[in-house]
Design a protein around this motif. Sequence first.
Motif, PDB file in Angstrom:
ATOM      1  N   ARG A  16       0.847  -1.333   0.057  1.00  0.00           N
ATOM      2  CA  ARG A  16       0.088   0.075   0.069  1.00  0.00           C
ATOM      3  C   ARG A  16       0.706   1.185   0.135  1.00  0.00           C
ATOM      4  N   LEU A  21      -0.937   4.664  -1.699  1.00  0.00           N
ATOM      5  CA  LEU A  21      -2.253   4.827  -1.189  1.00  0.00           C
ATOM      6  C   LEU A  21      -2.615   4.944   0.112  1.00  0.00           C
ATOM      7  N   SER A  22      -3.664   5.849   0.413  1.00  0.00           N
ATOM      8  CA  SER A  22      -4.031   5.949   1.888  1.00  0.00           C
ATOM      9  C   SER A  22      -4.881   4.784   2.403  1.00  0.00           C
ATOM     10  N   SER A  24      -7.567   5.045   3.593  1.00  0.00           N
ATOM     11  CA  SER A  24      -8.993   5.509   2.944  1.00  0.00           C
ATOM     12  C   SER A  24      -9.391   4.989   1.838  1.00  0.00           C
ATOM     13  N   THR A  25      -8.238   5.118   0.800  1.00  0.00           N
ATOM     14  CA  THR A  25      -8.323   5.033  -0.508  1.00  0.00           C
ATOM     15  C   THR A  25      -8.527   3.423  -0.656  1.00  0.00           C
ATOM     16  N   LEU A  26      -7.601   2.537  -0.067  1.00  0.00           N
ATOM     17  CA  LEU A  26      -7.501   1.231  -0.208  1.00  0.00           C
ATOM     18  C   LEU A  26      -8.861   0.520   0.284  1.00  0.00           C
ATOM     19  N   ASN A  28     -11.815   2.086   0.538  1.00  0.00           N
ATOM     20  CA  ASN A  28     -12.767   2.475  -0.398  1.00  0.00           C
ATOM     21  C   ASN A  28     -12.834   1.460  -1.383  1.00  0.00           C
ATOM     22  N   ALA A  29     -11.770   1.421  -1.976  1.00  0.00           N
ATOM     23  CA  ALA A  29     -11.613   0.292  -3.068  1.00  0.00           C
ATOM     24  C   ALA A  29     -12.096  -1.223  -3.009  1.00  0.00           C
ATOM     25  N   PHE A  34     -11.581   2.246   6.725  1.00  0.00           N
ATOM     26  CA  PHE A  34     -10.066   2.366   6.857  1.00  0.00           C
ATOM     27  C   PHE A  34      -9.732   1.836   8.082  1.00  0.00           C
TER      28      PHE A  34
END
Length: 102
Positions: A16, A21-22, A24-26, A28-29, A34
């Motif tokens: 990550r 990637l934050s 949160s980004t990971l 959400n995906a 988080f």
Amino acid sequence: MNELEMAIARRLRGRRLRLGLSLSTLANACGVTFQQVQKYETGQSAISATRLWALSRVLEVDIGYFFEGFGGPRAQPLGDGRADGERVASDGLPARARPEVT
């Protein structure tokens, strides 16, 4: 957590971060919070096979990336998708996947 689970957690975090990637980004995906990804990375929560597969897709690695260095030699897939040495019965299912008939 055992040694393998901790290794998976470290690889998850490392990958990550390498991708920038934050949490949160990971999250959400993959459809989780988080906080859940944070628990995966710290080893507070085990990662299910389904979730690990989703994480591997987002992190752009083969799921085997998380297991490198553990276990024996890797099975080599044959042209028809079976692992080397895997027998298939006449019904097309691997012998180990067929229900036993008594």
